[in-house]
Design an enzyme around this catalytic site. Structure first.
Site, PDB file in Angstrom:
ATOM      1  N   PHE A   1     213.921  44.184  23.419  1.00 36.48           N
ATOM      2  CA  PHE A   1     213.284  43.848  22.146  1.00 36.48           C
ATOM      3  C   PHE A   1     213.333  42.349  21.931  1.00 36.48           C
ATOM      4  O   PHE A   1     214.105  41.627  22.572  1.00 36.48           O
ATOM      5  CB  PHE A   1     213.966  44.578  20.982  1.00 36.48           C
ATOM      6  CG  PHE A   1     215.382  44.138  20.712  1.00 36.48           C
ATOM      7  CD1 PHE A   1     215.660  43.179  19.746  1.00 36.48           C
ATOM      8  CD2 PHE A   1     216.439  44.671  21.438  1.00 36.48           C
ATOM      9  CE1 PHE A   1     216.966  42.769  19.498  1.00 36.48           C
ATOM     10  CE2 PHE A   1     217.750  44.276  21.195  1.00 36.48           C
ATOM     11  CZ  PHE A   1     218.019  43.323  20.225  1.00 36.48           C
ATOM     12  N   CYS A   2     212.485  41.877  21.017  1.00 33.86           N
ATOM     13  CA  CYS A   2     212.468  40.467  20.614  1.00 33.86           C
ATOM     14  C   CYS A   2     211.898  40.399  19.200  1.00 33.86           C
ATOM     15  O   CYS A   2     211.768  41.418  18.528  1.00 33.86           O
ATOM     16  CB  CYS A   2     211.658  39.623  21.594  1.00 33.86           C
ATOM     17  SG  CYS A   2     209.943  40.151  21.781  1.00 33.86           S
ATOM     18  N   THR A   3     211.547  39.221  18.732  1.00 31.38           N
ATOM     19  CA  THR A   3     211.133  39.053  17.344  1.00 31.38           C
ATOM     20  C   THR A   3     209.858  39.817  17.021  1.00 31.38           C
ATOM     21  O   THR A   3     209.814  40.613  16.086  1.00 31.38           O
ATOM     22  CB  THR A   3     210.918  37.562  17.021  1.00 31.38           C
ATOM     23  OG1 THR A   3     212.069  36.826  17.412  1.00 31.38           O
ATOM     24  CG2 THR A   3     210.672  37.370  15.533  1.00 31.38           C
TER      25      THR A   3
ATOM     26  N   GLY B   1     207.614  41.017  19.778  1.00 27.28           N
ATOM     27  CA  GLY B   1     207.160  41.828  20.895  1.00 27.28           C
ATOM     28  C   GLY B   1     206.700  41.078  22.121  1.00 27.28           C
ATOM     29  O   GLY B   1     206.643  41.643  23.216  1.00 27.28           O
TER      30      GLY B   1
ATOM     31  N   ILE C   1     211.155  43.244  16.375  1.00 27.82           N
ATOM     32  CA  ILE C   1     212.022  43.451  15.217  1.00 27.82           C
ATOM     33  C   ILE C   1     211.221  43.474  13.917  1.00 27.82           C
ATOM     34  O   ILE C   1     211.477  44.284  13.025  1.00 27.82           O
ATOM     35  CB  ILE C   1     213.084  42.333  15.144  1.00 27.82           C
ATOM     36  CG1 ILE C   1     213.917  42.303  16.422  1.00 27.82           C
ATOM     37  CG2 ILE C   1     213.989  42.513  13.928  1.00 27.82           C
ATOM     38  CD1 ILE C   1     214.683  41.006  16.620  1.00 27.82           C
TER      39      ILE C   1
END
Length: 314
Positions: free
Chosen positions: A176-178, A180, A205
């Site tokens: 995951f990241c901020t 995508g 997220i």
């Protein structure tokens, strides 16, 4: 009242330079501010302006072949104000810099999963959950049990994989990241290096916080974002952090009381790492910022230290 639009999509762009010129003119005409990155592999941007004008931009982007289904995430700007100083459309080799030639998210990516599936992956002991963000982002919030690769930039992620992961020992990977974009490219890299079951949190997220109910929201802390709001909480409201303009690290109110925190110049995280030349340059920049503010203007210079840190608006 101003809004923020964030978007990205991996799709073929035949002439990045021509498209960048067209988008610069279009955004300037709408008085938008922010950044759009254009590359042969796609588009990545975060902009601020009126909601109506941002919707017009999103409509224009969807007219580009390959971007008809471009998703856009809207949020409220800090106190309704512009959160960026100027409008920049840039042509880049990559819309998010991994630094590994040939990694092609247009060809394949990991499996996108929603909130319910993601929560199940977090609780699955056979799944290794990896945060693909930078160390200074992870410091203020994360999912429980997620691995911190301790990278200062996304370009360091391949080295982390090569030194710490094994496709035979880690058959299931979830990332995951901020917003995508980083885990989208990271998932492609993982698949191309022999990992078979690779999952990614759809929309990152920010979409998770937007979609998850209070009962199912497993996020802990705040989420770092790449504009003047610095962070958002679980309700996507502006968070408690300010930012060191030298190293970009988010700071709590208590951390701004450190003897090493000098607004615009340094903080406890970077004070010992800065050379005297850098400290003098930041001090001069801060002086210019205060002079511009006194004149009712905005100073839009960016420190070289900050330029060297990986940025990702999605």
């Amino acid at each position: 009242m101003k809004s923020v639009l964030a978007f990205y999509k991996f799709a073929r762009v035949s002439d990045p330079n021509q498209l960048a010129q067209q988008l610069q003119v279009f955004c300037d005409g709408l008085d938008l501010r922010g950044t759009i990155l254009v590359a042969e592999e796609g588009l990545n941007g975060t902009l601020c302006g009126s909601l109506k004008k941002l919707e017009r931009l999103l409509g224009r982007l969807k007219e580009i072949p390959g971007f008809e289904k471009l998703p856009g995430k809207f949020s409220s700007a800090e106190r309704g104000n512009m959160v960026f100083h100027r409008m920049k459309v840039k042509v880049k080799p990559e819309i998010v810099a991994l630094g590994v030639p040939g990694v092609d998210p247009c060809a394949q990516t990991g499996e996108h999963v929603d909130v319910a599936r993601w929560n199940a992956l977090l609780e699955d002991p056979e799944v290794l959950v990896i945060d693909t963000r930078n160390d200074y982002e992870i410091d203020i919030g994360n999912f429980p049990g997620a691995v911190n690769p301790q990278t200062a930039s996304f370009r360091e992620f391949p080295e982390f994989v090569q030194e710490n992961l094994d496709a035979a020992k880690h058959p299931k990977i979830a990332m995951f990241c901020t917003g995508g974009i980083r885990c989208e490219k990271a998932s492609t890299y993982m698949l191309e290096n022999g990992f078979k079951q690779v999952y990614q949190l759809d929309g990152g997220i920010l979409k998770y916080l937007e979609s998850a109910s209070a009962d199912e929201n497993l996020w802990q802390g705040e989420c770092f974002i790449f504009d003047q709001r610095v962070s958002v909480n679980k309700n996507l409201e502006q968070g408690q952090y300010v930012q060191c303009h030298a190293c970009r690290h988010p700071l709590t109110g208590a951390e701004t009381q450190s003897e090493h925190y000098i607004p615009g110049e340094s903080c406890g995280y970077c004070h010992s790492t800065l050379s005297e030349k850098q400290k003098n340059a930041f001090a001069e920049r801060q002086k210019q910022v205060l002079l511009a503010k006194a004149r009712g203007e905005r100073h839009i210079g960016v420190s070289q230290y900050s330029k060297n840190r990986s940025r990702d608006s999605a």
